[in-house]
Design a protein around this motif. Structure first.
Motif, PDB file in Angstrom:
ATOM      1  N   THR A   1      35.285  40.321  37.770  1.00  0.00           N
ATOM      2  CA  THR A   1      35.093  39.298  39.378  1.00  0.00           C
ATOM      3  C   THR A   1      35.878  40.728  39.929  1.00  0.00           C
ATOM      4  O   THR A   1      37.274  40.592  39.307  1.00  0.00           O
TER       5      THR A   1
ATOM      6  N   SER B   1      44.582  40.615  36.608  1.00  0.00           N
ATOM      7  CA  SER B   1      44.937  39.316  36.370  1.00  0.00           C
ATOM      8  C   SER B   1      45.485  39.786  34.608  1.00  0.00           C
ATOM      9  O   SER B   1      45.983  40.910  34.301  1.00  0.00           O
TER      10      SER B   1
ATOM     11  N   GLN C   1      50.173  37.530  37.228  1.00  0.00           N
ATOM     12  CA  GLN C   1      49.408  38.201  38.097  1.00  0.00           C
ATOM     13  C   GLN C   1      49.831  39.848  37.748  1.00  0.00           C
ATOM     14  O   GLN C   1      51.506  39.369  38.219  1.00  0.00           O
TER      15      GLN C   1
ATOM     16  N   ASP D   1      39.702  39.100  38.637  1.00  0.00           N
ATOM     17  CA  ASP D   1      40.050  39.730  37.482  1.00  0.00           C
ATOM     18  C   ASP D   1      40.526  41.046  37.941  1.00  0.00           C
ATOM     19  O   ASP D   1      41.974  41.251  37.977  1.00  0.00           O
TER      20      ASP D   1
ATOM     21  N   GLN E   1      31.033  39.127  29.478  1.00  0.00           N
ATOM     22  CA  GLN E   1      32.151  38.343  30.156  1.00  0.00           C
ATOM     23  C   GLN E   1      32.159  38.615  31.483  1.00  0.00           C
ATOM     24  O   GLN E   1      31.840  40.705  31.921  1.00  0.00           O
TER      25      GLN E   1
ATOM     26  N   TYR F   1      39.847  31.855  42.882  1.00  0.00           N
ATOM     27  CA  TYR F   1      38.003  33.112  42.762  1.00  0.00           C
ATOM     28  C   TYR F   1      38.193  33.409  41.877  1.00  0.00           C
ATOM     29  O   TYR F   1      37.308  33.864  41.500  1.00  0.00           O
ATOM     30  N   GLN F   2      38.933  32.638  40.950  1.00  0.00           N
ATOM     31  CA  GLN F   2      39.028  33.406  39.867  1.00  0.00           C
ATOM     32  C   GLN F   2      38.413  34.945  39.342  1.00  0.00           C
ATOM     33  O   GLN F   2      37.669  35.402  38.373  1.00  0.00           O
TER      34      GLN F   2
ATOM     35  N   GLU G   1      43.586  33.670  41.846  1.00  0.00           N
ATOM     36  CA  GLU G   1      43.278  32.237  40.789  1.00  0.00           C
ATOM     37  C   GLU G   1      41.643  31.083  40.680  1.00  0.00           C
ATOM     38  O   GLU G   1      41.087  31.352  40.457  1.00  0.00           O
TER      39      GLU G   1
END
Length: 208
Positions: free
Chosen positions: A26, A95, A75, A54, A23, A51-52, A49
Motif C-alpha cells: 500500500t 514503515s 517509521q 507501507d 501481501q 491508512y496502513q 498508520e
C-alpha cells in the motif's frame, strides 16, 4: 546535499521482500504543506498508520538539506530539500517493515527523491516528485522536467518504477492525443502544466 547520481547506499542488506504473493503493498502521496512545525511529523505518521500505508510520498516537506530520520512511531523519513530555505522539499516515509526491504535511496533535489526496494521478483523504484506551480517561470519548469527525465533514464530498466507526487497540473477530462497516458476522469480546466506532464508521460510509455 548529495551530488546528483551519488547514491546513499545503506550498509545493511535488505532482509525481506517488499512484495509477496500473499501481501498487498500500500502506497500513498500527500502534499502536507509543511513538516517544519512542531508535531507535524507525528501527525503524518499517525495518518500513515491509520491508512496502513507501507510507503508515503510527501510534497512540501520544507526540511532543509537531505537525510534520514527515524520517527518515534517507528517509521523512517528519507528527505531531500533546499539547502538554504525551508521551502519545497520532498520525502518518502517508509514503515518499519518496508525499511527492511530498502536497498538504497538518492536525494536528487528539493523536488525529486528516489528509493529502491528489494523484492524476490523485480526490484521496485519509487520516485517522489513535486513539480513547480503553473505560474512559475518557464525555465524552472523546464529544469524540473529535464531533471525528472534524467532521473528516470538512470533508473534500472528492469525495475518496477512508481512515480508519484504533486505534479501541479490540471489535466481535465479530454485525453485526445494522450489516450495511452491519461484516462477520462480528470477534473478541472486544463492548464499549461498539463501539456508538460502528458508529453513527458508520452515519451515514457512502454509499447506492448
Amino acid at each position: 546535499m548529495t551530488a546528483r547520481g551519488e547514491s546513499l547506499r545503506e550498509a545493511q542488506r535488505p532482509t525481506r521482500s517488499l512484495v509477496t504473493p500473499k501481501q498487498t503493498l500500500t502506497i500513498g502521496h500527500w502534499n502536507v504543506r509543511t513538516m517544519y512545525r512542531g508535531g507535524a511529523a507525528a501527525q503524518i505518521a499517525r495518518e500513515m498508520e491509520g491508512y496502513q500505508l507501507d510507503i508515503l510520498g510527501i510534497s512540501e516537506c520544507r526540511w532543509m538539506g537531505a537525510g534520514r530520520m527515524r520517527l518515534a512511531s517507528g517509521q523512517t523519513v528519507l528527505y531531500s530539500g533546499d539547502e538554504e530555505l525551508h521551502e519545497g522539499g520532498v520525502a518518502i516515509i517508509i514503515s518499519q517493515q518496508a525499511e527492511k526491504s530498502l536497498m538504497e535511496w538518492t536525494p536528487i533535489s528539493k523536488r525529486i527523491i528516489t528509493a529502491r526496494f528489494y523484492t524476490r521478483y523485480r526490484r521496485v523504484t519509487v520516485l517522489q516528485a513535486y513539480a513547480p506551480h503553473n505560474e512559475r517561470e518557464e525555465e524552472e519548469k523546464d529544469q524540473f522536467y529535464l531533471e525528472l527525465q534524467e532521473t528516470l533514464d538512470e533508473c534500472n530498466k528492469n525495475d518496477i518504477i512508481i512515480i508519484m507526487g504533486d505534479l501541479n497540473a490540471k489535466v481535465g477530462s479530454d485525453n485526445s492525443g494522450y489516450e495511452r497516458t491519461m484516462g477520462v476522469h480528470g477534473l478541472g480546466t486544463q492548464n499549461e502544466n498539463r501539456e508538460r506532464l502528458c508529453t513527458s508521460n508520452q515519451r515514457n510509455v512502454v509499447s506492448p
